[in-house]
Write a protein that holds these residues in place. Structure first.
Motif, PDB file in Angstrom:
ATOM      1  N   PHE A 175      19.801 -11.090 -23.441  1.00 33.70           N
ATOM      2  CA  PHE A 175      20.322 -12.490 -23.068  1.00 33.70           C
ATOM      3  C   PHE A 175      21.159 -12.971 -24.198  1.00 33.70           C
ATOM      4  CE2 PHE A 175      15.816 -12.655 -24.684  1.00 33.70           C
ATOM      5  CZ  PHE A 175      16.115 -13.415 -25.964  1.00 33.70           C
ATOM      6  N   ALA A 176      20.922 -12.218 -25.445  1.00 31.17           N
ATOM      7  CA  ALA A 176      21.876 -12.792 -26.595  1.00 31.17           C
ATOM      8  C   ALA A 176      23.334 -12.212 -26.416  1.00 31.17           C
ATOM      9  CB  ALA A 176      21.430 -12.092 -27.955  1.00 31.17           C
ATOM     10  N   ALA A 177      23.241 -10.838 -25.765  1.00 30.44           N
ATOM     11  CA  ALA A 177      24.711 -10.491 -25.527  1.00 30.44           C
ATOM     12  C   ALA A 177      25.391 -11.214 -24.474  1.00 30.44           C
ATOM     13  CB  ALA A 177      24.674  -9.052 -25.268  1.00 30.44           C
ATOM     14  N   VAL A 178      24.699 -11.685 -23.348  1.00 27.48           N
ATOM     15  CA  VAL A 178      25.075 -12.479 -22.294  1.00 27.48           C
ATOM     16  C   VAL A 178      25.649 -13.740 -22.842  1.00 27.48           C
ATOM     17  CG1 VAL A 178      24.607 -13.468 -20.150  1.00 27.48           C
ATOM     18  CG2 VAL A 178      23.883 -11.356 -20.482  1.00 27.48           C
ATOM     19  N   HIS A 179      24.892 -14.665 -23.823  1.00 32.16           N
ATOM     20  CA  HIS A 179      25.226 -15.691 -24.441  1.00 32.16           C
ATOM     21  C   HIS A 179      26.574 -15.489 -25.081  1.00 32.16           C
ATOM     22  CE1 HIS A 179      25.502 -19.025 -27.073  1.00 32.16           C
ATOM     23  NE2 HIS A 179      24.826 -19.831 -25.985  1.00 32.16           N
ATOM     24  N   PHE A 180      26.471 -14.404 -25.777  1.00 28.74           N
ATOM     25  CA  PHE A 180      27.993 -14.335 -26.525  1.00 28.74           C
ATOM     26  C   PHE A 180      29.189 -14.138 -25.669  1.00 28.74           C
ATOM     27  CE2 PHE A 180      30.970 -11.065 -27.646  1.00 28.74           C
ATOM     28  CZ  PHE A 180      31.696 -11.561 -28.663  1.00 28.74           C
ATOM     29  N   ALA A 181      28.713 -13.460 -24.660  1.00 26.52           N
ATOM     30  CA  ALA A 181      30.085 -13.311 -23.349  1.00 26.52           C
ATOM     31  C   ALA A 181      30.456 -14.604 -22.930  1.00 26.52           C
ATOM     32  CB  ALA A 181      29.655 -12.446 -22.622  1.00 26.52           C
ATOM     33  N   PHE A 182      29.378 -15.347 -22.631  1.00 27.40           N
ATOM     34  CA  PHE A 182      29.380 -16.771 -22.171  1.00 27.40           C
ATOM     35  C   PHE A 182      30.175 -17.545 -23.295  1.00 27.40           C
ATOM     36  CE2 PHE A 182      27.551 -21.074 -22.270  1.00 27.40           C
ATOM     37  CZ  PHE A 182      27.789 -21.545 -20.839  1.00 27.40           C
ATOM     38  N   SER A 183      29.898 -17.778 -24.405  1.00 29.04           N
ATOM     39  CA  SER A 183      30.552 -18.550 -25.321  1.00 29.04           C
ATOM     40  C   SER A 183      32.037 -17.936 -25.475  1.00 29.04           C
ATOM     41  CB  SER A 183      29.917 -18.270 -26.763  1.00 29.04           C
ATOM     42  OG  SER A 183      28.623 -18.794 -26.627  1.00 29.04           O
ATOM     43  N   LEU A 199      34.121 -16.786 -23.007  1.00 29.07           N
ATOM     44  CA  LEU A 199      34.731 -17.012 -22.023  1.00 29.07           C
ATOM     45  C   LEU A 199      34.862 -18.492 -22.027  1.00 29.07           C
ATOM     46  CD1 LEU A 199      32.963 -15.046 -19.278  1.00 29.07           C
ATOM     47  CD2 LEU A 199      35.278 -14.860 -19.927  1.00 29.07           C
ATOM     48  N   LEU A 200      34.127 -19.464 -22.655  1.00 25.29           N
ATOM     49  CA  LEU A 200      34.306 -20.819 -22.932  1.00 25.29           C
ATOM     50  C   LEU A 200      35.211 -21.186 -23.725  1.00 25.29           C
ATOM     51  CD1 LEU A 200      30.706 -22.622 -22.678  1.00 25.29           C
ATOM     52  CD2 LEU A 200      32.437 -22.536 -20.930  1.00 25.29           C
ATOM     53  N   VAL A 201      35.494 -20.138 -24.805  1.00 27.77           N
ATOM     54  CA  VAL A 201      36.725 -20.497 -25.758  1.00 27.77           C
ATOM     55  C   VAL A 201      37.889 -20.297 -24.950  1.00 27.77           C
ATOM     56  CG1 VAL A 201      37.870 -19.442 -27.761  1.00 27.77           C
ATOM     57  CG2 VAL A 201      35.318 -19.855 -27.830  1.00 27.77           C
ATOM     58  N   ILE A 202      38.011 -19.056 -24.122  1.00 27.54           N
ATOM     59  CA  ILE A 202      39.311 -19.091 -23.522  1.00 27.54           C
ATOM     60  C   ILE A 202      39.398 -20.161 -22.488  1.00 27.54           C
ATOM     61  CG2 ILE A 202      40.392 -17.469 -21.770  1.00 27.54           C
ATOM     62  CD1 ILE A 202      38.489 -15.196 -23.084  1.00 27.54           C
ATOM     63  N   TYR A 203      38.444 -20.635 -21.881  1.00 25.27           N
ATOM     64  CA  TYR A 203      38.663 -21.670 -20.966  1.00 25.27           C
ATOM     65  C   TYR A 203      39.084 -22.916 -21.335  1.00 25.27           C
ATOM     66  CZ  TYR A 203      37.408 -25.618 -18.032  1.00 25.27           C
ATOM     67  OH  TYR A 203      37.135 -26.892 -17.395  1.00 25.27           O
ATOM     68  N   VAL A 204      38.515 -23.475 -22.818  1.00 28.31           N
ATOM     69  CA  VAL A 204      38.938 -24.615 -23.291  1.00 28.31           C
ATOM     70  C   VAL A 204      40.497 -24.298 -23.819  1.00 28.31           C
ATOM     71  CG1 VAL A 204      38.604 -26.370 -25.184  1.00 28.31           C
ATOM     72  CG2 VAL A 204      36.796 -25.295 -23.656  1.00 28.31           C
ATOM     73  N   THR A 205      40.505 -23.379 -24.201  1.00 35.70           N
ATOM     74  CA  THR A 205      42.079 -22.855 -24.764  1.00 35.70           C
ATOM     75  C   THR A 205      43.271 -23.120 -23.474  1.00 35.70           C
ATOM     76  OG1 THR A 205      41.334 -21.669 -26.649  1.00 35.70           O
ATOM     77  CG2 THR A 205      43.258 -21.340 -25.916  1.00 35.70           C
ATOM     78  N   ALA A 246      34.677 -19.882 -14.058  1.00 29.63           N
ATOM     79  CA  ALA A 246      33.803 -19.270 -13.039  1.00 29.63           C
ATOM     80  C   ALA A 246      32.994 -18.346 -13.548  1.00 29.63           C
ATOM     81  CB  ALA A 246      34.459 -18.774 -11.810  1.00 29.63           C
ATOM     82  N   TRP A 247      33.481 -17.334 -14.224  1.00 25.17           N
ATOM     83  CA  TRP A 247      32.964 -16.366 -14.979  1.00 25.17           C
ATOM     84  C   TRP A 247      31.767 -16.531 -15.906  1.00 25.17           C
ATOM     85  CZ3 TRP A 247      37.950 -13.161 -15.602  1.00 25.17           C
ATOM     86  CH2 TRP A 247      38.492 -12.955 -14.143  1.00 25.17           C
ATOM     87  N   ALA A 248      32.082 -17.754 -16.616  1.00 23.16           N
ATOM     88  CA  ALA A 248      31.147 -17.951 -17.547  1.00 23.16           C
ATOM     89  C   ALA A 248      29.895 -18.806 -16.936  1.00 23.16           C
ATOM     90  CB  ALA A 248      31.867 -19.060 -18.599  1.00 23.16           C
ATOM     91  N   ILE A 249      30.109 -19.582 -16.038  1.00 23.97           N
ATOM     92  CA  ILE A 249      29.001 -19.986 -15.379  1.00 23.97           C
ATOM     93  C   ILE A 249      28.247 -18.868 -14.582  1.00 23.97           C
ATOM     94  CG2 ILE A 249      28.393 -21.729 -13.560  1.00 23.97           C
ATOM     95  CD1 ILE A 249      29.310 -23.031 -16.011  1.00 23.97           C
ATOM     96  N   ALA A 250      28.897 -17.995 -13.935  1.00 21.23           N
ATOM     97  CA  ALA A 250      28.182 -16.970 -13.327  1.00 21.23           C
ATOM     98  C   ALA A 250      27.340 -16.086 -14.265  1.00 21.23           C
ATOM     99  CB  ALA A 250      29.247 -15.947 -12.832  1.00 21.23           C
ATOM    100  N   LEU A 251      27.745 -16.246 -15.545  1.00 15.29           N
ATOM    101  CA  LEU A 251      26.817 -15.503 -16.481  1.00 15.29           C
ATOM    102  C   LEU A 251      25.433 -16.159 -16.884  1.00 15.29           C
ATOM    103  CD1 LEU A 251      29.078 -14.085 -19.251  1.00 15.29           C
ATOM    104  CD2 LEU A 251      28.020 -12.996 -17.691  1.00 15.29           C
ATOM    105  N   LEU A 311      26.583 -14.070  -8.137  1.00 22.30           N
ATOM    106  CA  LEU A 311      27.862 -13.049  -7.825  1.00 22.30           C
ATOM    107  C   LEU A 311      29.029 -14.104  -6.867  1.00 22.30           C
ATOM    108  CD1 LEU A 311      25.812 -10.247  -6.375  1.00 22.30           C
ATOM    109  CD2 LEU A 311      27.489 -10.327  -8.402  1.00 22.30           C
ATOM    110  N   LEU A 312      28.388 -14.987  -6.340  1.00 23.69           N
ATOM    111  CA  LEU A 312      29.327 -15.969  -5.445  1.00 23.69           C
ATOM    112  C   LEU A 312      30.092 -16.902  -6.499  1.00 23.69           C
ATOM    113  CD1 LEU A 312      30.134 -17.211  -2.877  1.00 23.69           C
ATOM    114  CD2 LEU A 312      28.297 -18.988  -3.202  1.00 23.69           C
ATOM    115  N   VAL A 313      29.703 -17.530  -7.538  1.00 21.85           N
ATOM    116  CA  VAL A 313      30.656 -17.914  -8.436  1.00 21.85           C
ATOM    117  C   VAL A 313      31.336 -17.103  -9.194  1.00 21.85           C
ATOM    118  CG1 VAL A 313      30.540 -19.325 -10.755  1.00 21.85           C
ATOM    119  CG2 VAL A 313      28.774 -19.760  -9.258  1.00 21.85           C
ATOM    120  N   PHE A 314      31.075 -15.829  -9.450  1.00 25.01           N
ATOM    121  CA  PHE A 314      31.996 -14.735 -10.125  1.00 25.01           C
ATOM    122  C   PHE A 314      33.142 -14.497  -8.986  1.00 25.01           C
ATOM    123  CE2 PHE A 314      33.020 -10.213 -11.005  1.00 25.01           C
ATOM    124  CZ  PHE A 314      33.551 -10.305 -12.103  1.00 25.01           C
ATOM    125  N   ALA A 315      32.638 -14.248  -7.783  1.00 28.46           N
ATOM    126  CA  ALA A 315      33.725 -14.205  -6.750  1.00 28.46           C
ATOM    127  C   ALA A 315      34.662 -15.178  -6.606  1.00 28.46           C
ATOM    128  CB  ALA A 315      33.227 -13.713  -5.467  1.00 28.46           C
TER     129      ALA A 315
END
Length: 574
Positions: free
Chosen positions: A196-204, A206-212, A239-244, A271-275
């Motif tokens: 879950f720590a690795a997933v949170h890193f990916a989530f964070s 993706l949010l950096v990219i999203y806000v940018t 979408a991918w951040a929320i999917a995580l 998976l629906l949100v990721f798609a």
């Protein structure tokens, strides 16, 4: 945590009110009118149409082409600037009537809109070179959604710059929070090695990219990027951040807090949100807008999140409580934005900054939650290890005396120089029969304490209760004779020690012992040898030590001179 939420809400309220103030300063007093059509109309046709809708809602701007009529008084500002939502589109046509009654128009492509970006998903297009009289007509061609046409307005250059500066400050704060969170999360993922720590890193990240991208800061990094690419990246990364959050919750919550059925639902919603992140480019290939479908992809996940967290909360899940605290504010903003994106109502563009701030708050809160969860897991692991150690100790130790038991004795690794001594209390059955088993247990306990102290002082290498009244000790010495001296010293002290600690005994409690040198290659044979020597000591009258099976009385002749006249190894007790 509550104080942080309070401060965040105050910040969001201030941001929203400041945005409303900017929007109010920019308002001209008259509303725009919208003419949405799937047919391509030129400016004279649009101006002459009777289908204009004034005070239009967002849904009134849905169409392949939307004309917007901005009142003339809105342009009576110094250095007017056209502000709009820079959603992906084919561009704009801007037209205005000239003094001779003709319609003068110019085309503004998507590249020009991207070049004139301002913060948020907006552009700021100067209108100072546009002459003419009367209202301003703007045609929006093939927009990604109705926001562009519905949100068009004219403000002064000063108001636009003021809005841009304030927005850049807010975006810098949000982006700084997210970047710091992503960096710390990355180090936590490496150090903690938790899924879950690795997933949170990916989530964070993706949010950096999203806000940018959503905040248009991407144009500072890649000035040549198109509006379409910016929009695709923005929508997809969100979408991918929320999917995580689905795999994050499944690994973050306690395992018994989520039922197998709920796990399957969470995975399906993720998976629906990721798609959903792929719907925008798919819509471009098919020539249709997939924006509504994109937003609808989030609804099942929102419902599932409420159900799963509520269920886990009721089961007493601490992780669910922490998750709710972290996601309470962002969840409200997410639902608000979802409903708004479906075209049901509108808010000033500054409202999006509340969403960005809530995401930054959530990412930081979840990062703290990751640290808390790891701490909790470590405490659970330590408790489990402690229980395991206790169980292992119980499995290899005698409950009455605290010494090792037969299992622990059998696991010993023998070494050269080890001497095995077997000690057996003489006539122990009569002790139990005469004084009762409670007294017999006290005798065994005190003998165990005595042997344990000898181990602590280094006289013995180890001591065990093998069963009943039989004990084993290990003496390390250069010879059997020297080991016999040490063992017999302890054996001879047993009667006095037990007499002092267990009052009421009519006769002294004596012990017999057998001592044999251990062969590390065959410790079982050594045990048999010591057992036979113990039997010899018993057969020869008890209350003595034997260490040579060939001659039961050898210790009397050979060891007595070493021990001195005060020690009698061959004393018989009838």
């Amino acid at each position: 945590m509550r104080r942080a939420v309070h401060y965040l809400l105050m910040m969001l309220a201030a941001t929203f009110l400041s945005g409303m103030a900017v929007d109010a300063r920019a308002a001209s007093g008259a509303a725009n009118c919208i003419l949405a059509t799937d047919d391509l109309l030129d400016s004279p046709e649009a101006a002459a149409s009777s289908n204009w809708v004034c005070d239009a809602a967002k849904l009134d701007a849905v169409g392949d082409h939307s004309w917007v009529r901005i009142p003339a008084e809105a342009l009576h500002v110094e250095e007017p600037v056209l502000i709009g939502d820079a959603m992906a589109s084919s561009g704009l046509i801007i037209a205005r009537a000239t003094s001779d009654g003709r319609m003068a128009s110019r085309a503004v492509g998507s590249a020009a809109l991207a070049k004139n970006w301002t913060t948020g998903t907006r552009f700021a297009l100067p209108l100072d070179s546009l002459g003419g009289t009367g209202p301003l007509f703007v045609r929006v061609d093939r927009p990604l959604g109705p926001d562009l046409a519905h949100g068009l307005k004219v403000v002064s250059t000063e108001a636009a710059e003021r809005d841009r500066t304030g927005s850049l400050v807010l975006l810098g704060v949000v982006l700084g929070m997210l970047i710091l969170t992503a960096i710390v999360s990355g180090f936590m993922a490496i150090a903690l090695r938790r899924w879950f720590a690795a997933v949170h890193f990916a989530f964070s990240a993706l949010l950096v990219i999203y806000v940018t991208t959503a905040g248009s800061l991407i144009f500072l990094i890649a000035p040549g990027i198109s509006l379409w690419t910016r929009s695709v990246i923005s929508y997809a990364t969100l979408a991918w951040a929320i999917a995580l959050l689905a795999p994050f919750a499944l690994t973050f919550f306690e395992r018994d807090a989520i039922t197998p059925a709920m796990r399957r639902v969470a995975i399906a919603c993720g998976l629906l949100v990721f798609a959903g992140g792929f719907l925008l480019p798919l819509g471009a290939l098919l020539g249709v807008s997939m924006r509504a479908a994109y937003n609808l992809c989030f609804i099942p996940g929102s419902i599932a999140t409420l159900v799963i967290t509520t269920s886990a909360w009721r089961k007493g899940s601490e992780a669910a409580r922490v998750f709710v605290m972290a996601w309470s504010v962002p969840f409200v903003f997410s639902i608000e934005r979802l409903v708004r994106n479906l075209g049901l109502y509108s808010l000033p563009p500054i409202a999006d900054f509340g969403f960005y701030l809530s995401l930054a708050f959530e990412a930081a809160a979840l990062m703290a939650a990751v640290g808390w969860r790891v701490k909790a897991l470590r405490e659970e692991r330590d408790a489990a290890l402690a229980v395991s150690d206790d169980l292992a100790r119980e499995a290899r130790h005698d409950a009455l005396t605290g010494l090792g038991n037969r299992r622990d004795y059998d696991a010993r690794v023998w070494q050269a120089g080890d001497m095995l001594g077997l000690i057996d209390i003489d006539r122990f059955k009569s002790v139990n029969d005469t004084y009762g088993h409670a007294t017999g247990d006290r005798v065994l306990e005190w003998l165990g304490d005595m042997l344990r102290r000898e181990v602590a002082t280094g006289s013995f290498v180890g001591a065990w209760r093998l069963g009943g009244e039989e004990f084993a000790v290990v003496v390390r010495a250069a010879s059997v004779e020297l080991a016999a001296l040490e063992l017999d010293r302890v054996r001879r002290g047993i009667p006095l020690a037990i007499d002092n600690e267990v009052p009421g005994l009519d006769e002294p409690i004596t012990a017999s012992a057998g001592l044999a040198k251990v062969d590390p290659a065959d410790p079982k044979a050594s045990y048999r040898e010591a057992d036979l020597l113990l039997y010899n000591a018993k057969r020869s009258g008890r209350d003595q030590l034997c260490f040579d099976r060939r001659d039961p009385l050898r210790e009397t002749r050979d060891a007595a001179p070493l021990l001195g006249p005060q020690l009698n190894l061959s004393r018989k007790v009838s």
